[in-house]
Design an enzyme around this catalytic site. Structure first.
Site, PDB file in Angstrom:
ATOM      1  N   LYS A 111     -16.628 -75.400 -96.790  1.00  0.00           N
ATOM      2  CA  LYS A 111     -16.026 -75.035 -96.738  1.00  0.00           C
ATOM      3  C   LYS A 111     -15.159 -74.807 -95.861  1.00  0.00           C
ATOM      4  O   LYS A 111     -13.048 -75.080 -95.996  1.00  0.00           O
ATOM      5  CB  LYS A 111     -16.253 -73.844 -97.656  1.00  0.00           C
ATOM      6  CG  LYS A 111     -16.456 -73.426 -99.425  1.00  0.00           C
ATOM      7  CD  LYS A 111     -16.200 -72.943 -99.759  1.00  0.00           C
ATOM      8  CE  LYS A 111     -16.913 -72.797-101.622  1.00  0.00           C
ATOM      9  NZ  LYS A 111     -18.244 -73.582-101.818  1.00  0.00           N
TER      10      LYS A 111
HETATM   11  C1  LIG Z   1     -19.288 -73.469-102.638  1.00  0.00           C
HETATM   12  C2  LIG Z   1     -20.028 -74.500-102.657  1.00  0.00           C
HETATM   13  C3  LIG Z   1     -20.799 -75.265-103.222  1.00  0.00           C
HETATM   14  C4  LIG Z   1     -20.120 -75.513-104.684  1.00  0.00           C
HETATM   15  O1  LIG Z   1     -18.743 -76.802-104.005  1.00  0.00           O
HETATM   16  P1  LIG Z   1     -17.414 -76.701-105.607  1.00  0.00           P
HETATM   17  O2  LIG Z   1     -16.419 -77.184-104.091  1.00  0.00           O
HETATM   18  O3  LIG Z   1     -16.584 -75.025-106.266  1.00  0.00           O
HETATM   19  O4  LIG Z   1     -17.715 -77.741-106.882  1.00  0.00           O
HETATM   20  C5  LIG Z   1     -22.005 -75.869-102.674  1.00  0.00           C
HETATM   21  N1  LIG Z   1     -22.506 -76.125-102.087  1.00  0.00           N
HETATM   22  C6  LIG Z   1     -22.139 -75.197-101.594  1.00  0.00           C
HETATM   23  C7  LIG Z   1     -22.423 -74.545 -99.533  1.00  0.00           C
HETATM   24  C8  LIG Z   1     -20.972 -74.264-101.036  1.00  0.00           C
HETATM   25  O5  LIG Z   1     -20.881 -73.212 -99.574  1.00  0.00           O
END
Ligand SMILES: *Cc1c(COP(=O)(O)O)cnc(C)c1O
Length: 470
Positions: A119
């Site tokens: 993120k």
């Molecule tokens: C947020 C997240 C996901 C999922 O991603 P999306 O964009 O919500 O599909 C997967 N793995 C980790 C470690 C995350 O932080």
């Protein structure tokens, strides 16, 4: 470049980037998308391969972001992108290095940023864009966000100390790992308020939606969003699909395997594919919370209640409805906002919609390339162990979801698995899988011992309003 809402049936002209940046969710409840995706040619891709080698990730990111942003002067935009992806913020100066595993799999490392989760790739850019745009307008903003773990710390690290920004971050009480809690709750800043809500992630997300649906409150406090519905986050994520593809030798199509929850990460892959990046399959991996896998298998999208949402060992994928999925369905339906509304407003009021009998669903694989699979806790443990034994690489449980699903998919090599977190965030599962404690980067030494800053609230919009009103 103008942006339209997935639910806009008015036919009015779209909005500019800098307006939707601060708005997040559209007033009609829909999500913003470009009126049309820009496309890239094979010649451009060749030029970008050299650009990435010469100017690094930020150089490539600027070229891609500028295709979507035409209302920030180019020099300013370059500065924004260079600050967001300054190599020294990342554990590896390549920002998103790609490494080889056995059996035709590759790993694109998206979790080298300040909070050790993918993120950061989006949030670092969003933080810079917000700071720039607020200063340009002389405005302030109140970010109210929901997190099941990684969004919260990533947003807080990106917005910390940015003038004009207050952050209220909701998380489900007791559902994050000790490391994730420590990352967020150790932040001691009057502009950052951590809120632990009695409930699951979707309860937090519903509270955020409820506040945003209150037009008066939203305007009075200038509410904004940093959760994955914000277009700028998707835009930022498009870049690493290009960066990863450019690092795989040759120019044949590549498939991507993506650990998925809210469909944000893989939605960016969908857009990269629509732009002309040679992607063969987009392999969507879920854990036991398989709302999305069920859709791609059956054509039925059936959202779940809090009681049906399991707490798993890949907690950032523990969702019961996928907030970004509407964007893909909009494209799937040929961008028909009337039909989209019938599904997401009318049908989903009863918890599900069904596209199984439509030609769009039947033609999905051919046109959009999605395949999907799920993993269990035991699958993830086995995969973590196997990759460590075979390749000497430790992967986190979310990444293990995608490695498992990629292997089981039958999709031909090469497949790039997106690594979405560092194992240190999920130490208990790593120990269970391997008996080894994951390495801890120096920047996270001792964070569990710092004082905690967090407010506890019931699942109640009134209480949240009161807290924000102060
Ligand atoms: C947020 C997240 C996901 C999922 O991603 P999306 O964009 O919500 O599909 C997967 N793995 C980790 C470690 C995350 O932080």
């Amino acid at each position: 470049m103008r942006y339209i809402s997935t639910r806009d049936t008015s036919g009015r002209p779209g909005k500019r980037f800098s307006d939707i940046l601060l708005e997040g969710l559209a007033a009609d409840g829909g999500l913003y998308l470009p009126e049309a995706y820009p496309t890239v040619t094979p010649e451009t891709l060749e030029a970008w391969r050299e650009l990435l080698a010469r100017d690094g990730y930020a150089g490539l990111a600027f070229e891609i972001v500028r295709l979507f942003v035409d209302d920030i002067p180019a020099d300013d935009l370059r500065g924004i992108v260079e600050r967001a992806y300054a190599p020294e913020k990342f554990l590896d100066p390549a920002v998103v290095p790609v490494t080889r595993l056995s059996d035709g799999l590759w790993l694109a490392h998206l979790s080298n940023g300040p909070s050790a989760a993918f993120k950061d790739m989006a949030m670092q850019l969003l933080g810079e864009l917000f700071a720039y745009e607020l200063a340009r307008r002389g405005e302030t903003i109140t970010i109210v966000g929901a997190t099941s773990g990684d969004t919260g710390s990533s947003a807080e690290y990106a917005l910390l100390g940015k003038p004009g920004v207050r952050v209220f971050m909701l998380s489900p009480r007791g559902r994050m790992t000790p490391f994730q809690q420590a990352q967020m709750f150790s932040i001691d800043d009057p502009g950052i308020v951590n809120i632990a809500v009695e409930g699951v992630f979707d309860d937090c997300q519903d509270l955020v939606k409820e506040l945003n649906a209150d037009a008066d409150f939203k305007a009075r406090h200038r509410l904004g969003a940093v959760n994955s519905i914000n277009w700028a986050r998707l835009m930022a994520q498009i870049v690493y699909y290009f960066a990863a593809w450019l690092q795989i030798p040759g120019d044949a199509p590549v498939s991507f395997a993506v650990p998925s929850g809210n469909f944000g990460n893989i939605a960016a892959g969908h857009i990269a594919r629509q732009m002309g990046l040679p992607i063969h399959r987009l392999i969507l991996a879920t854990n036991e919370n398989n709302v999305l896998e069920e859709f791609f298998r059956t054509g039925r999208y059936r959202i779940r209640g809090a009681s049906e949402t399991l707490a798993t060992s890949s907690p950032s994928m523990d969702i019961s409805k996928a907030s970004n999925f509407e964007r893909f369905v909009f494209d799937l339906l040929g961008r028909d906002a009337d039909r989209l509304r019938a599904l997401f407003v009318d049908d989903l009021a009863d918890g599900e919609f069904d596209l199984s009998a439509t030609p769009e669903f039947a033609g999905q694989l051919e046109r959009f390339g999605f395949v999907a699979g799920t993993s269990t806790h035991a699958d993830r443990l086995a995969e973590i162990r196997r990759v460590l034994d075979a390749d000497g690489v430790m992967i986190d449980p979310h990444t293990a979801d995608a490695v498992h699903v990629a292997r089981a998919s039958g999709v031909p090599a090469p497949i790039v698995v997106l690594e979405t977190a560092l194992p240190v965030k999920f130490a208990a599962t790593i120990v269970e899988a391997t008996g080894q404690v994951p390495p801890r980067p120096e920047r996270f030494a001792g964070i569990e011992d710092l004082p905690r800053h967090v407010v506890e609230l019931p699942r109640d919009a009134g209480a949240l309003r009161a807290l924000i009103e102060g």
